[in-house]
Design a protein around this motif. Structure first.
Motif, PDB file in Angstrom:
ATOM      1  N   SER A 107     -13.782  73.717 114.886  1.00  0.00           N
ATOM      2  CA  SER A 107     -13.230  75.057 114.701  1.00  0.00           C
ATOM      3  C   SER A 107     -14.233  76.145 115.073  1.00  0.00           C
ATOM      4  O   SER A 107     -13.870  77.315 115.195  1.00  0.00           O
ATOM      5  CB  SER A 107     -12.790  75.251 113.245  1.00  0.00           C
ATOM      6  OG  SER A 107     -13.895  75.131 112.375  1.00  0.00           O
ATOM      7  N   ARG A 108     -15.487  75.752 115.274  1.00  0.00           N
ATOM      8  CA  ARG A 108     -16.535  76.719 115.609  1.00  0.00           C
ATOM      9  C   ARG A 108     -17.119  76.513 117.009  1.00  0.00           C
ATOM     10  O   ARG A 108     -18.066  77.214 117.368  1.00  0.00           O
ATOM     11  CB  ARG A 108     -17.684  76.624 114.598  1.00  0.00           C
ATOM     12  CG  ARG A 108     -17.318  77.011 113.178  1.00  0.00           C
ATOM     13  CD  ARG A 108     -18.479  76.739 112.243  1.00  0.00           C
ATOM     14  NE  ARG A 108     -18.158  77.021 110.854  1.00  0.00           N
ATOM     15  CZ  ARG A 108     -18.482  78.147 110.211  1.00  0.00           C
ATOM     16  NH1 ARG A 108     -19.152  79.081 110.853  1.00  0.00           N
ATOM     17  NH2 ARG A 108     -18.159  78.314 108.951  1.00  0.00           N
ATOM     18  N   SER A 109     -16.598  75.564 117.802  1.00  0.00           N
ATOM     19  CA  SER A 109     -17.244  75.302 119.090  1.00  0.00           C
ATOM     20  C   SER A 109     -16.275  74.698 120.090  1.00  0.00           C
ATOM     21  O   SER A 109     -15.249  74.107 119.721  1.00  0.00           O
ATOM     22  CB  SER A 109     -18.438  74.348 118.913  1.00  0.00           C
ATOM     23  OG  SER A 109     -17.995  73.082 118.452  1.00  0.00           O
ATOM     24  N   ALA A 110     -16.634  74.833 121.356  1.00  0.00           N
ATOM     25  CA  ALA A 110     -15.844  74.252 122.436  1.00  0.00           C
ATOM     26  C   ALA A 110     -16.727  74.040 123.653  1.00  0.00           C
ATOM     27  O   ALA A 110     -17.709  74.762 123.865  1.00  0.00           O
ATOM     28  CB  ALA A 110     -14.666  75.156 122.801  1.00  0.00           C
ATOM     29  N   LEU A 111     -16.366  73.028 124.448  1.00  0.00           N
ATOM     30  CA  LEU A 111     -16.932  72.859 125.783  1.00  0.00           C
ATOM     31  C   LEU A 111     -16.025  73.601 126.751  1.00  0.00           C
ATOM     32  O   LEU A 111     -14.811  73.373 126.760  1.00  0.00           O
ATOM     33  CB  LEU A 111     -16.997  71.385 126.160  1.00  0.00           C
ATOM     34  CG  LEU A 111     -18.011  70.518 125.408  1.00  0.00           C
ATOM     35  CD1 LEU A 111     -17.775  69.048 125.721  1.00  0.00           C
ATOM     36  CD2 LEU A 111     -19.433  70.913 125.803  1.00  0.00           C
ATOM     37  N   VAL A 129     -20.309  75.161 129.837  1.00  0.00           N
ATOM     38  CA  VAL A 129     -21.112  75.783 128.788  1.00  0.00           C
ATOM     39  C   VAL A 129     -20.554  75.373 127.426  1.00  0.00           C
ATOM     40  O   VAL A 129     -19.382  75.012 127.300  1.00  0.00           O
ATOM     41  CB  VAL A 129     -21.131  77.326 128.897  1.00  0.00           C
ATOM     42  CG1 VAL A 129     -21.854  77.766 130.155  1.00  0.00           C
ATOM     43  CG2 VAL A 129     -19.720  77.901 128.831  1.00  0.00           C
ATOM     44  N   THR A 130     -21.418  75.398 126.437  1.00  0.00           N
ATOM     45  CA  THR A 130     -20.990  75.225 125.058  1.00  0.00           C
ATOM     46  C   THR A 130     -20.881  76.602 124.426  1.00  0.00           C
ATOM     47  O   THR A 130     -21.813  77.403 124.513  1.00  0.00           O
ATOM     48  CB  THR A 130     -21.994  74.374 124.262  1.00  0.00           C
ATOM     49  OG1 THR A 130     -22.091  73.083 124.868  1.00  0.00           O
ATOM     50  CG2 THR A 130     -21.545  74.220 122.827  1.00  0.00           C
ATOM     51  N   VAL A 131     -19.741  76.879 123.826  1.00  0.00           N
ATOM     52  CA  VAL A 131     -19.522  78.155 123.146  1.00  0.00           C
ATOM     53  C   VAL A 131     -19.419  77.872 121.653  1.00  0.00           C
ATOM     54  O   VAL A 131     -18.592  77.055 121.222  1.00  0.00           O
ATOM     55  CB  VAL A 131     -18.252  78.849 123.653  1.00  0.00           C
ATOM     56  CG1 VAL A 131     -18.099  80.223 122.993  1.00  0.00           C
ATOM     57  CG2 VAL A 131     -18.282  78.994 125.174  1.00  0.00           C
ATOM     58  N   ARG A 132     -20.262  78.527 120.873  1.00  0.00           N
ATOM     59  CA  ARG A 132     -20.275  78.340 119.424  1.00  0.00           C
ATOM     60  C   ARG A 132     -20.044  79.683 118.736  1.00  0.00           C
ATOM     61  O   ARG A 132     -20.501  80.722 119.216  1.00  0.00           O
ATOM     62  CB  ARG A 132     -21.597  77.733 118.959  1.00  0.00           C
ATOM     63  CG  ARG A 132     -21.826  76.305 119.435  1.00  0.00           C
ATOM     64  CD  ARG A 132     -23.103  75.717 118.839  1.00  0.00           C
ATOM     65  NE  ARG A 132     -23.263  74.300 119.147  1.00  0.00           N
ATOM     66  CZ  ARG A 132     -23.888  73.850 120.241  1.00  0.00           C
ATOM     67  NH1 ARG A 132     -24.408  74.710 121.105  1.00  0.00           N
ATOM     68  NH2 ARG A 132     -23.986  72.556 120.454  1.00  0.00           N
ATOM     69  N   SER A 133     -19.358  79.622 117.605  1.00  0.00           N
ATOM     70  CA  SER A 133     -19.032  80.822 116.843  1.00  0.00           C
ATOM     71  C   SER A 133     -19.694  80.797 115.476  1.00  0.00           C
ATOM     72  O   SER A 133     -19.912  79.728 114.895  1.00  0.00           O
ATOM     73  CB  SER A 133     -17.512  80.929 116.665  1.00  0.00           C
ATOM     74  OG  SER A 133     -17.183  81.996 115.800  1.00  0.00           O
ATOM     75  N   PRO A 136     -15.302  80.129 111.881  1.00  0.00           N
ATOM     76  CA  PRO A 136     -14.233  79.315 112.476  1.00  0.00           C
ATOM     77  C   PRO A 136     -13.220  80.203 113.189  1.00  0.00           C
ATOM     78  O   PRO A 136     -12.870  81.281 112.717  1.00  0.00           O
ATOM     79  CB  PRO A 136     -13.602  78.624 111.260  1.00  0.00           C
ATOM     80  CG  PRO A 136     -14.651  78.678 110.188  1.00  0.00           C
ATOM     81  CD  PRO A 136     -15.411  79.951 110.421  1.00  0.00           C
ATOM     82  N   GLY A 137     -12.758  79.739 114.346  1.00  0.00           N
ATOM     83  CA  GLY A 137     -11.794  80.505 115.111  1.00  0.00           C
ATOM     84  C   GLY A 137     -10.709  79.613 115.682  1.00  0.00           C
ATOM     85  O   GLY A 137     -10.830  78.382 115.667  1.00  0.00           O
ATOM     86  N   PRO A 138      -9.632  80.192 116.202  1.00  0.00           N
ATOM     87  CA  PRO A 138      -8.572  79.400 116.830  1.00  0.00           C
ATOM     88  C   PRO A 138      -9.092  78.721 118.092  1.00  0.00           C
ATOM     89  O   PRO A 138     -10.015  79.218 118.746  1.00  0.00           O
ATOM     90  CB  PRO A 138      -7.502  80.447 117.155  1.00  0.00           C
ATOM     91  CG  PRO A 138      -8.234  81.750 117.213  1.00  0.00           C
ATOM     92  CD  PRO A 138      -9.361  81.636 116.232  1.00  0.00           C
ATOM     93  N   VAL A 139      -8.509  77.582 118.452  1.00  0.00           N
ATOM     94  CA  VAL A 139      -9.030  76.815 119.586  1.00  0.00           C
ATOM     95  C   VAL A 139      -8.972  77.596 120.894  1.00  0.00           C
ATOM     96  O   VAL A 139      -9.766  77.361 121.806  1.00  0.00           O
ATOM     97  CB  VAL A 139      -8.284  75.470 119.735  1.00  0.00           C
ATOM     98  CG1 VAL A 139      -8.517  74.602 118.527  1.00  0.00           C
ATOM     99  CG2 VAL A 139      -6.795  75.684 119.972  1.00  0.00           C
ATOM    100  N   GLY A 140      -8.035  78.531 121.007  1.00  0.00           N
ATOM    101  CA  GLY A 140      -7.929  79.295 122.250  1.00  0.00           C
ATOM    102  C   GLY A 140      -8.973  80.385 122.411  1.00  0.00           C
ATOM    103  O   GLY A 140      -9.101  80.978 123.484  1.00  0.00           O
ATOM    104  N   LEU A 141      -9.740  80.658 121.347  1.00  0.00           N
ATOM    105  CA  LEU A 141     -10.696  81.768 121.386  1.00  0.00           C
ATOM    106  C   LEU A 141     -11.765  81.567 122.449  1.00  0.00           C
ATOM    107  O   LEU A 141     -12.040  82.474 123.249  1.00  0.00           O
ATOM    108  CB  LEU A 141     -11.356  81.905 120.012  1.00  0.00           C
ATOM    109  CG  LEU A 141     -12.545  82.862 119.922  1.00  0.00           C
ATOM    110  CD1 LEU A 141     -12.095  84.296 120.138  1.00  0.00           C
ATOM    111  CD2 LEU A 141     -13.247  82.718 118.567  1.00  0.00           C
ATOM    112  N   TYR A 142     -12.370  80.385 122.481  1.00  0.00           N
ATOM    113  CA  TYR A 142     -13.589  80.181 123.265  1.00  0.00           C
ATOM    114  C   TYR A 142     -13.354  80.282 124.778  1.00  0.00           C
ATOM    115  O   TYR A 142     -14.049  81.051 125.461  1.00  0.00           O
ATOM    116  CB  TYR A 142     -14.229  78.861 122.852  1.00  0.00           C
ATOM    117  CG  TYR A 142     -14.352  78.786 121.348  1.00  0.00           C
ATOM    118  CD1 TYR A 142     -15.245  79.618 120.675  1.00  0.00           C
ATOM    119  CD2 TYR A 142     -13.530  77.958 120.583  1.00  0.00           C
ATOM    120  CE1 TYR A 142     -15.331  79.613 119.282  1.00  0.00           C
ATOM    121  CE2 TYR A 142     -13.613  77.948 119.196  1.00  0.00           C
ATOM    122  CZ  TYR A 142     -14.506  78.772 118.549  1.00  0.00           C
ATOM    123  OH  TYR A 142     -14.582  78.780 117.181  1.00  0.00           O
TER     124      TYR A 142
END
Length: 208
Positions: A107-111, A129-133, A136-142
């Motif tokens: 919920s806090r990260s995505a590739l 890139v790895t995006v970290r928040s 926690p955010g929605p999956v579409g955020l990153y």
């Protein structure tokens, strides 16, 4: 048409972004999603296909029918980081028209994979890139925030012919982007996370 597993939950919608820089030079991206009635970013397993507003293509000089400018799949079910990379590779291969492809790893990260496609290159060309928040955010955020930064960067480029593929010059995103969705604010950290995309034979690739 995008091929996805038939048992997979798929939501479609549109994404719009606005970006600027503050006094501290940090890029700020506001994300607005417009989904069909009753559809929302998947919070469980599934894939979200987001169409972007029509505009100049960053992939090639000819109009590209981008089935989904931003695609994000939920990979939180995977037991390892390597498995998430494998899913990302498979998604990139199956989505030749997408500009940004991502898999949410928590919920806090995505590739997030960004297409940097020089003209006449058939195999997928891009970077991950790895995006970290911090929250926690929605999956579409990153991937949506990275997409918004790409569009903002492209708008700053002047002096190029209209048919020039700007995507071939696309740099890496900055190490920090502040994002806003509705009234929620997220501080995102972006770091390199390369995952090589194995080359596949293309019947029209002259290098084969």
């Amino acid at each position: 048409m995008i091929d996805v597993p038939t048992d997979e939950a798929v939501a479609a919608g549109h994404v719009e972004t606005q970006a600027d820089t503050g006094a501290d030079s940090v890029v700020r991206v506001r994300v607005d999603w417009h989904a069909p009635v009753g559809a929302h970013p998947p919070k469980t397993e599934g894939t979200w296909h987001l169409l972007a507003p029509a505009g100049r293509s960053l992939i090639g000089p000819e109009p590209v029918a981008q089935s989904a400018s931003v695609v994000v799949a939920d990979a939180r079910k995977h037991p390892s980081w390597e498995a998430a990379h494998e899913e990302l590779r498979a998604r990139v291969r199956s989505l030749p028209g997408a500009l940004v492809v991502a898999v949410a790893t928590s919920s806090r990260s995505a590739l997030v994979w960004v297409r940097v496609q020089p003209p006449a290159v058939w195999e997928p060309a891009g970077y991950t890139v790895t995006v970290r928040s911090d929250e926690p955010g929605p999956v579409g955020l990153y991937p949506s925030v990275i997409y918004g930064w790409i569009r903002w960067w492209a708008d700053q480029q002047t002096g190029f012919p209209e048919d020039f593929a700007l995507g071939s010059l696309l740099p890496r995103p900055p190490g920090r982007i502040d994002a806003t969705v509705l009234s929620d604010t997220y501080r995102l950290t972006i770091t390199p996370a390369e995952a090589s995309i194995p080359r596949a034979h293309h019947p029209h690739d002259p290098t084969n």
